[in-house]
Design an enzyme around this catalytic site. Structure first.
Site, PDB file in Angstrom:
ATOM      1  N   GLU A 107      -4.538  26.062 -10.845  1.00  0.00           N
ATOM      2  CA  GLU A 107      -5.146  24.900 -10.206  1.00  0.00           C
ATOM      3  C   GLU A 107      -6.149  25.361  -9.156  1.00  0.00           C
ATOM      4  OE1 GLU A 107      -2.599  22.085  -8.303  1.00  0.00           O
ATOM      5  OE2 GLU A 107      -1.092  22.123  -9.876  1.00  0.00           O
ATOM      6  N   GLU A 147       4.754  24.208  -8.465  1.00  0.00           N
ATOM      7  CA  GLU A 147       4.653  24.598  -7.055  1.00  0.00           C
ATOM      8  C   GLU A 147       6.008  24.586  -6.348  1.00  0.00           C
ATOM      9  OE1 GLU A 147       0.049  23.250  -6.126  1.00  0.00           O
ATOM     10  OE2 GLU A 147       1.684  21.966  -5.434  1.00  0.00           O
TER      11      GLU A 147
END
Length: 674
Positions: free
Chosen positions: A308, A151
């Site tokens: 995710e 991320e």
């Protein structure tokens, strides 16, 4: 070019963090993964301190054992570089590497992503651990994907320390070559900001009032590029050691505005993203669909990976609402419907300690005697049955223009209204198309548009000359364009296109505005049809947020303001341009009116909307290489419904998912219902 994973079906699994647990738990984990149908886990994402406990000293023994256990159990590995969480020894040795905010605060250690993206010390340390991992595990049969970092930009997207400022100056030298060119681009004659050398330029730190918007926009570009440079450095180390295994990093498409993912998508072998519902939003399935469509578009239409999402509640929203029975499967299969070739979660086993201990997981704190675990096992079986969908693609006739530069620039200070919001307009148009059952792609404003019948540009504030010409030539050749207000206004330096609004697109739209007339908070105007809304109902509607002193310059008025500051002025126009049509919506209509305008534009474009699809029921088609259709129908409502099927009406009970194939369902396995 997109690469496929070395798997036989759709990917299923999640982040696995065995270092959080005693080693005797690992074998149990693998056995339960087999029970759940897990075939892929992301491994090592936050394990830097465990893998390199001291600078240059590596401990891979535990990771060797975990990978061998997984491999023996038939679970493949998405092996991560752990560089999103530099260890404590690194922070102690290099305290100056901590990121600095725009107001000068130095951020402390104890979380993750605590580093300056322009720090050479961080880059060197990241390269060392990446090289060690790549050298050890290149060619390992369990490793089917490399996962760089985690991320990027999620917590620290921009750093304002002295090293970042120096790197920014180098970036500007490369971009502009001379300071005179920069002064012209930034409009530095305003407020006496002219520079005599690049060395005089600073990062756009907090100042007495608004900092030069062109400088801020360039700093956003620089910051995205700085993080991309870090990704590419790690990727290239891995590729040199293991050239045959795809490499990716997990985006946050639709959730984060910090990175220009159009640029990033060109640098990964497989586009992957993370998505988390806005739990309190009643119709959060629409935001999920947007994120999935955006991710597929970043992948150029190729299958992508949901890296995710959550089995139930997350831990970081104000109210972390738990998913109710069936919701996890609906969420997961909605991503699959929109092009995902895999469904992954954060995380496999719920943590006992740490900041995310209340984040749901595939294996919850309460263990296997739980509804959630049973749903995880059921979803694994469902995904195995849908293995034939792997590699199929979603087709769309409609595209929405999405540009991160426009988002960055639009939300700077001193705009005509605080209600000018990139996502607000994007979401408004996307929602109406979703409810109409229209599947859309997202496109960069400079992309090839030839495959689309209708292009919608709700929030294209930054409009480079080349981008305007791209739209112009496409409409002239027969395309249908629909734009919203505050589109076409500035160039890449946030400098206004002169001659009247909407700037670079005036000729295409056939209108010209002398002045913006933003509405007061809560103010609305009445919209009336003049004389008719082509192909749609002409009932009066309302508008809010925005109006313009708009004049026709070739276009026809479809709706006009009956009152307010723009009374008597056009609010929605339609213009025949070349062989195409261009619509301009110069206000924010109510949902019903916007729906009617969009349906009229769809009719102009020859795009048919599906019939027999109740509100709240989602239907998306994937098409495989042999031309077979796979319709995924998701009933998000609390009522049973029916939809047209290949051989007649098909029942879709409340809260369930059906997959309708163009050949007998038995050929894809069962169950296909949720």
């Amino acid at each position: 070019m997109a690469q496929r994973l070395r798997l036989t079906g759709l990917a299923y699994g999640g982040d696995y963090n065995p270092e959080q647990w005693p080693e005797e738990v690992w074998a149990e984990d693998v056995a339960l993964m087999r029970e759940a149908g897990v075939n892929l886990v992301s491994l090592g994402i936050f394990s830097w301190a465990r893998l390199e406990p001291r600078p240059g000293e590596f401990d891979f023994g535990w990771l060797d054992r975990v990978i061998e256990l997984l491999h023996a159990g038939g679970v493949a590995v998405d092996l991560a570089t752990p560089t999103a969480a530099p260890p404590a020894w690194f922070q102690k040795a290099h305290p100056h590497v901590r990121p600095v905010t725009a107001d000068g605060r130095v951020l402390g250690y104890g979380a993750r992503q605590t580093y300056c993206p322009s720090s050479p010390e961080y880059a060197q340390a990241a390269a060392r651990i990446t090289r060690a991992l790549a050298d050890r595990y290149a060619g390992h049969p369990a490793v089917v994907l490399w996962h760089v970092h985690n991320e990027y930009g999620c917590h620290v997207s921009r750093c304002y320390c002295e090293r970042s400022a120096a790197a920014f100056r180098d970036w500007l030298r490369d971009r502009y070559k001379t300071v005179d060119v920069l002064n012209e681009a930034w409009g530095t004659s305003f407020w006496g900001q002219r520079y005599d050398s690049f060395d005089e330029i600073d990062a756009p730190r907090e100042a007495p009032t608004a900092v030069n918007p062109a400088q801020q926009l360039d700093f956003r570009r620089f910051s995205s590029d700085a993080l991309l440079t870090l990704y590419k450095a790690e990727r290239d180390i891995i590729r040199a050691a293991d050239p045959d295994v795809p490499i990716t990093t997990n985006f946050m498409a639709g959730l984060s505005d910090h990175l220009d993912y159009w640029s990033w998508a060109r640098e990964v072998d497989l586009v992957a993203t993370d998505h988390y519902l806005s739990a309190e939003r009643a119709d959060n399935q629409i935001g999920l669909a947007l994120s999935a469509d955006l991710t597929r578009s970043l992948a150029g239409g190729a299958p992508w990976l949901l890296m995710e999402h959550s089995t139930s509640a997350v831990n970081w929203q104000q109210r972390n609402i738990a998913k109710r029975p069936g919701e996890m499967a609906r969420n997961s299969l909605a991503h699959v419907a929109r092009g995902a070739d895999g469904v992954m979660f954060f995380q496999w086993r719920a943590s006992r300690a740490g900041a995310e201990k209340y984040h749901s997981a595939m294996l919850p704190h309460a263990g296997t005697d739980t509804r959630l675990w049973r749903e995880v096992v059921d979803l694994g079986a469902r995904l195995r049955a849908l293995a034939p969908l792997r590699g199929s693609r979603v087709r769309a006739d409609v595209a929405i223009v999405w540009d991160w530069e426009s988002r960055w620039a639009l939300e700077l200070e001193y705009r005509p209204s605080v209600e000018l919001d990139f996502r607000e307009r994007i979401d408004a148009y996307y929602e109406r198309l979703w409810r109409a059952g229209v599947t859309v792609d997202f496109v960069h404003p400079g992309a090839d548009l030839s495959g689309y019948r209708l292009v919608v540009a709700p929030s294209m504030y930054v409009t480079r000359t080349a981008w305007a010409e791209n739209l112009r030539s496409w409409v002239r050749a027969g395309g249908t364009l629909l734009t919203s207000y505050f589109t076409g206004i500035v160039d890449e330096n946030d400098a206004v296109h002169l001659g009247g609004y909407p700037g670079a697109l005036r000729d295409v739209l056939g209108v010209r505005a002398e002045e913006f007339l933003p509405l007061r908070r809560g103010e609305t105007t009445t919209l009336v049809a003049t004389p008719r809304m082509d192909g749609a109902a002409a009932a009066p509607g309302t508008a809010s947020r925005w109006a313009e002193d708009l004049a026709l310059d070739g276009a026809s008025a479809v709706l006009q303001h009956a009152d307010g500051p723009a009374a008597g002025r056009p609010a929605v126009t339609r213009h025949a341009f070349g062989s195409g049509i261009a619509w301009y919506v110069a206000t924010a209509p109510d949902a019903g009116t916007l729906d009617a305008v969009l349906r009229a534009a769809l009719a102009d474009a020859g795009v048919r909307t599906p019939s027999g699809l109740p509100d709240g029921v989602e239907r998306v088609c994937r098409v495989d290489a042999d031309g077979r259709d796979w319709d995924v129908v998701i009933n998000h409502t609390a009522s049973d419904t029916t939809v047209p099927g290949p051989e007649g009406p098909v029942s879709v009970p409340a809260g369930t998912v059906r997959v309708l194939a163009s050949e007998p369902l038995e050929s894809v396995g069962s169950p296909t219902d949720q």
